[in-house]
Design an enzyme around this catalytic site. Structure first.
Site, PDB file in Angstrom:
ATOM      1  N   GLU A   1      -9.664  -1.655   5.090  1.00 53.58           N
ATOM      2  CA  GLU A   1     -10.352  -1.335   6.330  1.00 53.58           C
ATOM      3  C   GLU A   1     -11.574  -2.245   6.521  1.00 53.58           C
ATOM      4  O   GLU A   1     -12.042  -2.883   5.564  1.00 53.58           O
ATOM      5  CB  GLU A   1     -10.800   0.131   6.299  1.00 53.58           C
ATOM      6  CG  GLU A   1      -9.634   1.131   6.259  1.00 53.58           C
ATOM      7  CD  GLU A   1      -8.935   1.297   7.610  1.00 53.58           C
ATOM      8  OE1 GLU A   1      -8.869   0.328   8.392  1.00 53.58           O
ATOM      9  OE2 GLU A   1      -8.444   2.417   7.860  1.00 53.58           O
TER      10      GLU A   1
ATOM     11  N   HIS B   1      -7.380  -4.488  10.048  1.00 55.64           N
ATOM     12  CA  HIS B   1      -7.088  -4.283   8.620  1.00 55.64           C
ATOM     13  C   HIS B   1      -5.764  -4.938   8.225  1.00 55.64           C
ATOM     14  O   HIS B   1      -4.843  -5.041   9.027  1.00 55.64           O
ATOM     15  CB  HIS B   1      -7.161  -2.812   8.210  1.00 55.64           C
ATOM     16  CG  HIS B   1      -6.050  -1.909   8.665  1.00 55.64           C
ATOM     17  ND1 HIS B   1      -6.269  -0.786   9.430  1.00 55.64           N
ATOM     18  CD2 HIS B   1      -4.719  -1.944   8.433  1.00 55.64           C
ATOM     19  CE1 HIS B   1      -5.114  -0.173   9.643  1.00 55.64           C
ATOM     20  NE2 HIS B   1      -4.161  -0.850   9.061  1.00 55.64           N
TER      21      HIS B   1
ATOM     22  N   ASP C   1       0.814  -1.215   0.000  1.00 55.01           N
ATOM     23  CA  ASP C   1       0.000   0.000   0.000  1.00 55.01           C
ATOM     24  C   ASP C   1       0.848   1.267   0.000  1.00 55.01           C
ATOM     25  O   ASP C   1       2.065   1.208   0.166  1.00 55.01           O
ATOM     26  CB  ASP C   1      -0.971  -0.010   1.198  1.00 55.01           C
ATOM     27  CG  ASP C   1      -0.297  -0.404   2.513  1.00 55.01           C
ATOM     28  OD1 ASP C   1       0.939  -0.412   2.567  1.00 55.01           O
ATOM     29  OD2 ASP C   1      -1.023  -0.692   3.477  1.00 55.01           O
TER      30      ASP C   1
HETATM   31  C1  GLP Z   1      -0.653   0.432   8.647  1.00 57.32           C
HETATM   32  C2  GLP Z   1      -0.330  -0.322   7.334  1.00 57.32           C
HETATM   33  C3  GLP Z   1      -0.535  -1.797   7.502  1.00 57.32           C
HETATM   34  C4  GLP Z   1      -0.016  -2.182   8.862  1.00 57.32           C
HETATM   35  C5  GLP Z   1      -0.909  -1.635   9.935  1.00 57.32           C
HETATM   36  C6  GLP Z   1      -0.334  -1.747  11.329  1.00 57.32           C
HETATM   37  O1  GLP Z   1      -1.407   1.532   8.531  1.00 57.32           O
HETATM   38  N1  GLP Z   1      -0.980   0.115   6.157  1.00 57.32           N
HETATM   39  O2  GLP Z   1       0.096  -2.507   6.449  1.00 57.32           O
HETATM   40  O3  GLP Z   1       0.022  -3.577   9.006  1.00 57.32           O
HETATM   41  O4  GLP Z   1      -1.328  -0.336   9.616  1.00 57.32           O
HETATM   42  O5  GLP Z   1       0.671  -0.811  11.530  1.00 57.32           O
HETATM   43  P1  GLP Z   1       1.763  -0.958  12.673  1.00 57.32           P
HETATM   44  O6  GLP Z   1       2.611  -2.112  12.291  1.00 57.32           O
HETATM   45  O7  GLP Z   1       2.541   0.324  12.639  1.00 57.32           O
HETATM   46  O8  GLP Z   1       1.038  -1.170  13.933  1.00 57.32           O
END
Ligand code: GLP
Length: 256
Positions: free
Chosen positions: A139, A134, A63
């Site tokens: 989402e 997600h 993404d």
């Molecule tokens: C982000 C990313 C995801 C990620 C998730 C958790 O916004 N788009 O790919 O797995 O949210 O983020 P984090 O690893 O910083 O908790």
């Protein structure tokens, strides 16, 4: 789903790194799907330390934010080059990250799907999980059959990611993300989750019903999923003891 619970984040990330290292040794031209956020950082550090050969590896990131300049410190382009690509011998032309500044987003998304297909599909997809379940930026209520497309972030996700941007207002509303259908076509999905803030989303994804309200729960329908957790992220699993026993008693030939 194989649920691997480790006492520390480093140990859980180390197992994920060994799974990827084994793939790259068996298939030097593997296609990896990669993730961003704080979760994969210890994985990328472990991979860098392993000195693997990335010269034939192709990558596709999950993404990217729409509208952030590529060189913005919080763009996922910057994140990936900073935390992994600059430190390994990957060929820049083999790196694919959604272009959040593409003039025609739907056309870009269709071409991203085509590029994944042309590369032979994704051998192994790394996933984190949001506090709302997600995966990528799919989402809750995302179509379980969705492909790469534009999504609008929920207030919860913008709040969660505000720590990277300094303020919630600076977090973009729109993103490009691989779809859930795209992720489900990866041959192996490797989901990582660390810390107590992920415990509820993990328990719902692993032990709850398959529902688009927790998009990660769709992984129950995927044939090869490995979930690497530290103890706090496993804190709400009802069958944690069973998962620990299974892992500790794997036949030698199955061990990582
Ligand atoms: C982000 C990313 C995801 C990620 C998730 C958790 O916004 N788009 O790919 O797995 O949210 O983020 P984090 O690893 O910083 O908790």
């Amino acid at each position: 789903m194989e649920i691997i619970i480790q006492p520390t984040t480093e140990a859980a990330a180390g197992i994920a790194a060994r799974i990827i290292a084994r793939l790259l040794r068996d298939k030097p031209d593997a296609v990896l799907g990669l993730a961003t956020g704080s979760t994969p950082l210890p994985l990328y550090q472990a991979l860098v330390a392993m000195n693997l050969d990335w010269s034939k590896v192709t990558t596709f990131n999950l993404d990217e934010y729409i509208g952030l300049p590529r060189e913005h410190p919080q763009s996922y382009h910057s994140f990936m080059w900073e935390n992994l690509f600059r430190q390994v011998n990957i060929a820049p032309e083999n790196v694919h990250i959604p272009d959040g500044n593409a003039p025609d987003i739907p056309a870009f998304c269709a071409s991203y799907e085509n590029q994944i297909r042309a590369a032979g599909g994704i051998d192994l997809q790394v996933l984190g999980i949001g506090t709302d379940g997600h995966i990528g930026f799919n989402e809750p209520t995302s179509s379980l059959a969705s492909r790469t497309r534009i999504k609008t972030l929920t207030p919860q996700t913008r709040k969660d990611n505000a720590r990277f941007f300094g303020s919630e207002d600076s977090v973009p509303h729109h993103v490009i993300t691989m779809g859930i259908g795209t992720i489900m076509e990866a041959r192996l999905n490797l989901l990582l989750a660390f810390g107590p803030s992920k415990a509820n989303a993990v328990a719902e994804a692993v032990e709850g019903p398959v529902t688009s309200i927790n998009p990660a729960s769709v992984l129950q329908m995927h044939p090869v999923v490995k979930v690497c957790l530290d103890e706090p992220a496993a804190g709400q699993l009802q069958r944690a003891d069973y998962f620990r026993w299974v892992y500790e008693n794997k036949p030698a030939w199955q061990a990582f």
